[in-house]
Design a protein around this motif. Structure first.
Motif, PDB file in Angstrom:
ATOM      1  N   ARG A  19      36.291   4.467  14.380  1.00  0.00           N
ATOM      2  CA  ARG A  19      34.837   4.552  14.541  1.00  0.00           C
ATOM      3  C   ARG A  19      34.298   3.313  15.235  1.00  0.00           C
ATOM      4  O   ARG A  19      33.448   3.396  16.129  1.00  0.00           O
ATOM      5  N   ARG A  20      34.795   2.134  14.837  1.00  0.00           N
ATOM      6  CA  ARG A  20      34.328   0.917  15.500  1.00  0.00           C
ATOM      7  C   ARG A  20      34.727   0.913  16.970  1.00  0.00           C
ATOM      8  O   ARG A  20      33.969   0.484  17.844  1.00  0.00           O
ATOM      9  N   GLY A  21      35.927   1.425  17.257  1.00  0.00           N
ATOM     10  CA  GLY A  21      36.344   1.512  18.647  1.00  0.00           C
ATOM     11  C   GLY A  21      35.462   2.454  19.443  1.00  0.00           C
ATOM     12  O   GLY A  21      35.129   2.184  20.605  1.00  0.00           O
ATOM     13  N   LEU A  22      35.045   3.569  18.819  1.00  0.00           N
ATOM     14  CA  LEU A  22      34.162   4.496  19.505  1.00  0.00           C
ATOM     15  C   LEU A  22      32.799   3.872  19.772  1.00  0.00           C
ATOM     16  O   LEU A  22      32.212   4.076  20.839  1.00  0.00           O
ATOM     17  N   VAL A  23      32.281   3.113  18.787  1.00  0.00           N
ATOM     18  CA  VAL A  23      30.979   2.460  18.979  1.00  0.00           C
ATOM     19  C   VAL A  23      31.052   1.478  20.133  1.00  0.00           C
ATOM     20  O   VAL A  23      30.166   1.430  21.006  1.00  0.00           O
ATOM     21  N   ARG A  24      32.114   0.660  20.163  1.00  0.00           N
ATOM     22  CA  ARG A  24      32.256  -0.307  21.255  1.00  0.00           C
ATOM     23  C   ARG A  24      32.387   0.402  22.602  1.00  0.00           C
ATOM     24  O   ARG A  24      31.784  -0.010  23.597  1.00  0.00           O
ATOM     25  N   GLY A  26      31.254   3.357  23.362  1.00  0.00           N
ATOM     26  CA  GLY A  26      29.963   3.961  23.699  1.00  0.00           C
ATOM     27  C   GLY A  26      28.972   2.949  24.227  1.00  0.00           C
ATOM     28  O   GLY A  26      28.274   3.194  25.220  1.00  0.00           O
ATOM     29  N   LEU A  27      28.893   1.784  23.567  1.00  0.00           N
ATOM     30  CA  LEU A  27      27.989   0.737  24.045  1.00  0.00           C
ATOM     31  C   LEU A  27      28.399   0.259  25.432  1.00  0.00           C
ATOM     32  O   LEU A  27      27.548   0.021  26.301  1.00  0.00           O
ATOM     33  N   GLY A  28      29.697   0.100  25.634  1.00  0.00           N
ATOM     34  CA  GLY A  28      30.165  -0.321  26.955  1.00  0.00           C
ATOM     35  C   GLY A  28      29.811   0.695  28.024  1.00  0.00           C
ATOM     36  O   GLY A  28      29.403   0.326  29.137  1.00  0.00           O
ATOM     37  N   PHE A  29      29.932   1.973  27.706  1.00  0.00           N
ATOM     38  CA  PHE A  29      29.581   3.022  28.666  1.00  0.00           C
ATOM     39  C   PHE A  29      28.103   2.947  29.035  1.00  0.00           C
ATOM     40  O   PHE A  29      27.730   3.087  30.210  1.00  0.00           O
ATOM     41  N   LEU A  30      27.226   2.723  28.034  1.00  0.00           N
ATOM     42  CA  LEU A  30      25.787   2.664  28.308  1.00  0.00           C
ATOM     43  C   LEU A  30      25.413   1.399  29.075  1.00  0.00           C
ATOM     44  O   LEU A  30      24.608   1.439  30.016  1.00  0.00           O
ATOM     45  N   LEU A  31      25.996   0.273  28.681  1.00  0.00           N
ATOM     46  CA  LEU A  31      25.626  -0.998  29.319  1.00  0.00           C
ATOM     47  C   LEU A  31      26.092  -1.059  30.768  1.00  0.00           C
ATOM     48  O   LEU A  31      25.559  -1.869  31.541  1.00  0.00           O
ATOM     49  N   ARG A  32      27.037  -0.231  31.158  1.00  0.00           N
ATOM     50  CA  ARG A  32      27.456  -0.210  32.556  1.00  0.00           C
ATOM     51  C   ARG A  32      26.479   0.551  33.441  1.00  0.00           C
ATOM     52  O   ARG A  32      26.657   0.616  34.649  1.00  0.00           O
ATOM     53  N   ARG A  33      25.423   1.116  32.827  1.00  0.00           N
ATOM     54  CA  ARG A  33      24.426   1.883  33.571  1.00  0.00           C
ATOM     55  C   ARG A  33      23.019   1.385  33.246  1.00  0.00           C
ATOM     56  O   ARG A  33      22.179   2.138  32.733  1.00  0.00           O
ATOM     57  N   PRO A  34      22.719   0.107  33.525  1.00  0.00           N
ATOM     58  CA  PRO A  34      21.413  -0.450  33.147  1.00  0.00           C
ATOM     59  C   PRO A  34      20.247   0.215  33.863  1.00  0.00           C
ATOM     60  O   PRO A  34      19.171   0.408  33.280  1.00  0.00           O
ATOM     61  N   ARG A  35      20.410   0.571  35.134  1.00  0.00           N
ATOM     62  CA  ARG A  35      19.301   1.172  35.867  1.00  0.00           C
ATOM     63  C   ARG A  35      18.917   2.520  35.267  1.00  0.00           C
ATOM     64  O   ARG A  35      17.720   2.835  35.149  1.00  0.00           O
ATOM     65  N   THR A  36      19.902   3.285  34.881  1.00  0.00           N
ATOM     66  CA  THR A  36      19.602   4.576  34.260  1.00  0.00           C
ATOM     67  C   THR A  36      18.892   4.385  32.929  1.00  0.00           C
ATOM     68  O   THR A  36      17.937   5.121  32.604  1.00  0.00           O
TER      69      THR A  36
END
Length: 627
Positions: A19-24, A26-36
């Motif tokens: 679960r912690r790996g999934l959270v990390r 997921g956050l990494g996936f979102l932070l790679r798209r700041p403009r969106t």
């Protein structure tokens, strides 16, 4: 079998790490798209503006307009509310575009990384020696993964929508309450926070129960699918009761998982009641007190509007979205990253130590075969008798067998030959009790081969064992697969006895390949020949005094087939072989040639003299390697 949700501490720790790996991730996936993310937040502000305008404009329309005797002002404020609704709808349309900018890359990444790996593994399995039976499994792996990828994409989109909507709706409502009367926050915010806290406490166990339910559902589907495909084998082996119990255990496991999931659903409803409906009740109950402290009627109406039209629907979407889509997302992504988890329980057919009644064994440890009954003169009665047997697959269908008489003595060996469609497999099914003759009688060891007062269906099944061409092998240990035809309640034979059986039928290399008797058997990872070897060893261990092999060695080469058939000759008992090679007929004492009205039975030499069909079969039936 461990019940859903009752995993070990190690399992729970592994789940927490996942679960912690999934959270990390997921956050990494979102932070790679700041403009969106910035664009999504900007368009969502319009939704907060709409929420703010709805309650505030209604309050002003009442206080400054209709209640103050100025209907024009009231209508103006209502127009502001309507304009806010239009602005919010326009912003929502732009929000969907930004959510698509997040979800489609997620789907593409999962397709590339997960489905690509699954396809590679499937194709590798097809091309690997010894895994020829897995050709259908490759497409199954790809189909399963792509289906779960679509679930992940839809769940992620729903999660983003409900989370974003709740946050910006909450911001708009709180700002509106502050603008109307800050004291209203004391009525609304505490129960809302309490409801959110209760809901947050249910997320982890809810995801775990969702995962348990998904695993139980998959295990039940796999068990039922395997059972349906092997109904003929199950009935022939007399394994109906053990299979029924195995399926029943899977059904019970899924029901318990569903019950556990439903109980946590009640906690979710409790959170929704505390956070969404309790503020409405408090607002109504405390109305006199609020009016005495300077809160206007319009402010109360605006607060009620915020609660019923904005906060409560947003909270409902959040609770159902996170509790449903969020839990599914965590489960599916985890399974895509790690593969399907183990069911956590004993494999089907696992014996329960200490609960069996010992069964007498020979000095070598094998279960002794039941001796056949004897005539008054002391001779053993035939193992199999067919008396004027006729069979057709329907009232209007032409008979497959007509007036067949046949006797196989106790310990005798019969080979059945004939062209395709002559009725060889039909005869095997009749002997196994899976079909019943249209006329005539079949007797096993001197008794009718139908359940009655003298012998039950289970007792009859113990008198014969059928091994068909498509051998039934289930997921479990090799030991469990070998022992599934032993009498109910019998003690498991020693390992040496099991090894002797696999050695006798030529399957010792398969045992080494699987890692010993406790090695795990994956049916799709075995070739058709390896499955047949396992089924032959299982029949060899059975105490049934009559064995019927319906092309049970058709996927073995001639040398391996000879080893297996000689093993059954040495085993003792009667043997009926539906032959696909002339070599099987040559090893038999009697040969039955099915040829319609010209059906005849005799030795190899006799049939060469009296049967033209047998002469043709013997002349053109050259051994071929079919590994």
């Amino acid at each position: 079998m461990a019940e859903p949700g009752e995993g070990s501490a190690g399992d729970r720790a592994g789940s927490d790490r996942t679960r912690r790996g999934l959270v990390r991730a997921g956050l990494g996936f979102l932070l790679r798209r700041p403009r969106t993310l910035v664009a999504l937040a900007g368009w969502s502000v319009l939704e907060a503006t709409h929420t703010f305008a709805l309650g505030f404009a209604l309050a002003r329309a009442l206080d400054d307009g209709f209640l103050a005797g100025h209907p024009a002002a009231g209508l103006t404020w209502l127009s502001v509310a309507a304009l806010g609704l239009l602005v919010g709808a326009w912003g929502m349309a732009r929000v969907y575009r930004q959510v698509a900018q997040l979800t489609e890359p997620l789907r593409d990444e999962l397709v590339r990384r997960v489905v690509g790996r699954g396809l590679h593994e499937a194709v590798t399995a097809i091309g690997t020696p010894g895994r020829a039976a897995g050709e259908a499994s490759g497409t199954g792996v790809v189909s399963r993964l792509t289906h779960q990828v679509e679930i992940a994409r839809d769940s992620f989109a729903g999660l983003v929508m409900v989370s974003r909507s709740f946050l910006f709706t909450l911001a708009g409502a709180v700002l509106g309450l502050v603008a109307l009367a800050p004291v209203l926050l004391l009525v609304v915010v505490p129960p809302l926070l309490a409801g959110l806290a209760v809901f947050a406490g249910t997320l982890r166990p809810l995801a775990r129960r969702q995962r348990d339910f998904l695993v139980a559902d998959e295990e039940l589907a796999r068990e039922v699918g395997t059972t349906v495909r092997a109904l003929r084998d199950v009935a022939a082996c007399g394994a109906q009761e053990s299979v029924r119990r195995r399926v029943e255990r899977r059904v019970t496991a899924e029901r318990r998982a569903a019950d556990a999931l439903a109980r946590w659903g009640v906690a979710r409803a409790l959170a929704l009641g505390i956070g969404g409906r309790l503020p409405v009740v408090l607002l109504l109950v405390l109305t006199p007190w609020l009016l005495r402290h300077g809160v206007s009627a319009g402010a109360l109406a605006g607060a009620l509007t915020y609660l019923t039209q904005s906060l409560l629907p947003a909270l409902q979407s959040l609770v159902h979205g996170l509790g449903g889509a969020g839990a599914r997302l965590a489960v599916v992504i985890g399974r895509l990253r790690e593969g399907a988890p183990d069911s956590g329980g004993s494999a089907p057919g696992t014996p329960s130590p200490g609960t069996r009644t010992p069964t007498p064994r020979t000095p070598s440890g094998r279960t002794p075969r039941t001796p056949g009954p004897r005539t008054p003169s002391g001779r053993e009665v035939p193992a199999l008798e067919l008396r004027d047997v006729t069979f057709a697959y329907g009232p209007a269908a032409a008979p497959v067998l007509t007036g067949l008489d046949l006797t196989v003595p106790a310990g005798g060996r019969l080979a059945v030959v004939g062209p395709s469609g002559a009725g060889k497999s039909t005869l095997a099914l009749l002997v196994a009790g899976l079909l019943h003759p249209s006329a005539g009688e079949i007797r096993l060891h001197g008794q009718p081969a139908v359940p009655g007062r003298r012998r039950t269906a289970e007792q009859l099944a113990g008198q014969r064992v059928l091994i068909p061409q498509e051998s039934y092998v289930f997921t479990g240990s090799l030991r469990e697969n070998l022992c599934c035809l032993l009498p109910e309640g019998s003690a498991p034979p020693p390992g040496a006895v099991l090894l002797d059986a696999v050695e006798a039928v030529g399957a010792r290399a398969l045992v080494r390949q699987l890692g010993g008797l406790d090695g795990w058997v994956d049916p799709v990872a075995l070739s058709a020949g390896e499955r047949q070897q396992l089924a032959l060893a299982r029949a060899y261990l059975s105490p049934a005094p009559l064995v019927v092999l319906d092309e049970a060695s058709s996927h073995l080469d001639p040398a391996a087939e000879e080893v297996a058939e000689y093993a059954f000759i040495r085993r003792g008992g009667a043997l009926v072989v539906i032959a696909h090679r002339i070599s099987s007929a040559l090893r038999a004492e009697l040969i039955l040639v099915l040829d319609g009205e010209r059906t005849c039975c005799g030795t190899h030499a006799q049939l060469l003299e009296c049967s033209a069909l047998y002469r043709d079969l013997a002349a053109g039936w050259a051994p071929q390697s079919r590994v």
